[in-house]
Enzyme design. Sequence first.
Site, short mmCIF file in Angstrom:
data_model
loop_
_atom_site.label_atom_id
_atom_site.label_comp_id
_atom_site.label_asym_id
_atom_site.label_seq_id
_atom_site.Cartn_x
_atom_site.Cartn_y
_atom_site.Cartn_z
N GLY A 1 8.87 -5.50 3.77
CA GLY A 1 9.98 -4.71 4.29
C GLY A 1 11.25 -4.93 3.50
N LYS B 1 -2.50 -5.04 9.36
CA LYS B 1 -1.09 -4.68 9.08
C LYS B 1 -0.45 -4.08 10.32
CE LYS B 1 1.71 -2.09 5.78
NZ LYS B 1 1.68 -1.42 4.48
N CYS C 1 -2.17 4.22 12.62
CA CYS C 1 -2.70 5.59 12.66
C CYS C 1 -2.98 6.01 14.09
CB CYS C 1 -4.01 5.67 11.88
SG CYS C 1 -4.01 4.73 10.40
N ILE D 1 6.03 -5.64 7.85
CA ILE D 1 5.89 -4.50 8.74
C ILE D 1 5.53 -3.24 7.96
CG2 ILE D 1 7.51 -5.34 10.47
CD1 ILE D 1 9.67 -3.52 9.37
N GLY E 1 1.64 11.48 4.87
CA GLY E 1 0.48 11.89 5.67
C GLY E 1 -0.81 11.29 5.16
N SER F 1 0.82 -1.21 0.00
CA SER F 1 0.00 0.00 0.00
C SER F 1 0.86 1.27 0.00
CB SER F 1 -0.90 0.00 1.25
OG SER F 1 -1.65 1.17 1.30
N GLY G 1 7.21 -2.85 -1.68
CA GLY G 1 6.88 -1.43 -1.53
C GLY G 1 7.86 -0.52 -2.24
C1 LIG Z 1 5.58 6.53 0.02
C2 LIG Z 1 4.98 5.46 0.91
C3 LIG Z 1 3.61 5.50 1.19
C4 LIG Z 1 3.04 4.51 2.00
N1 LIG Z 1 1.68 4.54 2.26
C5 LIG Z 1 1.11 3.54 3.01
C6 LIG Z 1 -0.30 3.52 3.24
O1 LIG Z 1 -1.06 4.36 2.73
N2 LIG Z 1 -0.81 2.54 4.04
C7 LIG Z 1 -0.01 1.57 4.59
O2 LIG Z 1 -0.51 0.68 5.29
N3 LIG Z 1 1.33 1.55 4.35
C8 LIG Z 1 1.90 2.52 3.59
N4 LIG Z 1 3.26 2.48 3.36
C9 LIG Z 1 4.08 1.39 3.92
C10 LIG Z 1 4.36 0.30 2.89
O3 LIG Z 1 3.17 -0.28 2.43
C11 LIG Z 1 5.30 -0.79 3.49
O4 LIG Z 1 4.67 -1.38 4.61
C12 LIG Z 1 6.64 -0.24 3.93
O5 LIG Z 1 7.09 0.76 3.05
C13 LIG Z 1 7.72 -1.32 4.04
O6 LIG Z 1 7.92 -2.01 2.83
P1 LIG Z 1 9.08 -1.62 1.76
O7 LIG Z 1 10.38 -1.56 2.53
O8 LIG Z 1 9.05 -2.69 0.73
O9 LIG Z 1 8.71 -0.27 1.22
C14 LIG Z 1 3.86 3.47 2.54
C15 LIG Z 1 5.24 3.44 2.24
C16 LIG Z 1 5.80 4.42 1.42
C17 LIG Z 1 7.28 4.33 1.13
#
Ligand SMILES: Cc1cc2nc3c(=O)[nH]c(=O)nc-3n(C[C@H](O)[C@H](O)[C@H](O)COP(=O)(O)O)c2cc1C
Length: 318
Positions: A253, A175, A140, A201, A82, A31, A275
């Site tokens: 992660g 999550k 949140c 995470i 945000g 997400s 992500g």
């Molecule tokens: C720019 C950005 C926006 C994100 N927005 C959300 C979100 O709206 N809801 C959510 O549950 N996690 C959000 N995340 C967290 C990611 O879904 C993910 O859990 C986290 O980045 C770790 O994975 P990664 O290292 O592969 O990015 C966001 C992460 C990034 C970098």
Amino acid sequence: MEDMRKNGVQVPDLGVNIGSLQLANPVMTASGTFGYAREFENLMNLQSLGAVIVKGISLHPREGNPPPRIVETACGMLNAIGLQNVGVDRFISEKMKYLAALKVPVIVNILGDSLAEYQEITERLAGVPGVSGIEVNISCPNVKKGGVAFGTDPAMAAAVTDTVKKKADVPVMVKLSPNVSDVTLIARAVEEAGADSISLINTLIGMAIDLQTRRPVLANVIGGLSGPAIKPVALRMVYQVAKVVSIPVIGIGGIQTAEDALEFMLAGATAVQIGTANFVNPGVSEEVVEGIRAYAVNQNLSSISSLIGGLQLPGQLL
Ligand SMILES: Cc1cc2nc3c(=O)[nH]c(=O)nc-3n(C[C@H](O)[C@H](O)[C@H](O)COP(=O)(O)O)c2cc1C
């Protein structure tokens, strides 16, 4: 799950089941890093994905934080977006038609500032065609409880889970936040409250400072750290959680490669989410699926699910 052979070579089944949710392969998009999927339609084959998880949706539209909202760090990035999003009603009317036509399951990530908000969003999503699951972001702040994140207190995490479960007509994935001292307590609480699966995470809280201006780089001062820098922490948490719950666990992660994804599966993850890597290479998820397939062929696995939790611990090697 079929065991197939093609020209004498084992054709592996990459399918995994997250409870009642069947995925063609274990790779989902995380997400907030994949928009509402359409943004990636010319960059990769969306049909190659196990599932799409969309940007977090709140009851009302949110503009998010002022810029700067992202900064690159060693082996990762900090973001303080945000939770900017179009709100649940516009999401349903403007985004869901396209998503519903995709041949992959769509999981809607939701967020709220109160239990009532989580409940209302879930009610509005009930019965919407094309929604295959709900992922509940509990990182949140609870405005009614002085801004303490729902995800840092087992009782509050359970209350959100219970609220969403009572109104949802699709499987509910909760999550988890890594910003706690014992993530297994939260995991057990949400499982007891009825979660169908757990993903972890979310980002780790971090900060960056500009030496010239002596100010924080992010307008919000602090932000969420993601990317390869957090992978070892995420892997450890997935391992710990998978040991104490009996519902499926989804690893997130720092995943960039098939090898990263497979490590999470050995640690106990049924599936994974990608992500930050989407920002570096928009086609990465498809490449990870192909890499997993190649590994399964190479290892002569008939089914990738046989790998889940297959970590060999030192004592078991003897
Ligand atoms: C720019 C950005 C926006 C994100 N927005 C959300 C979100 O709206 N809801 C959510 O549950 N996690 C959000 N995340 C967290 C990611 O879904 C993910 O859990 C986290 O980045 C770790 O994975 P990664 O290292 O592969 O990015 C966001 C992460 C990034 C970098």
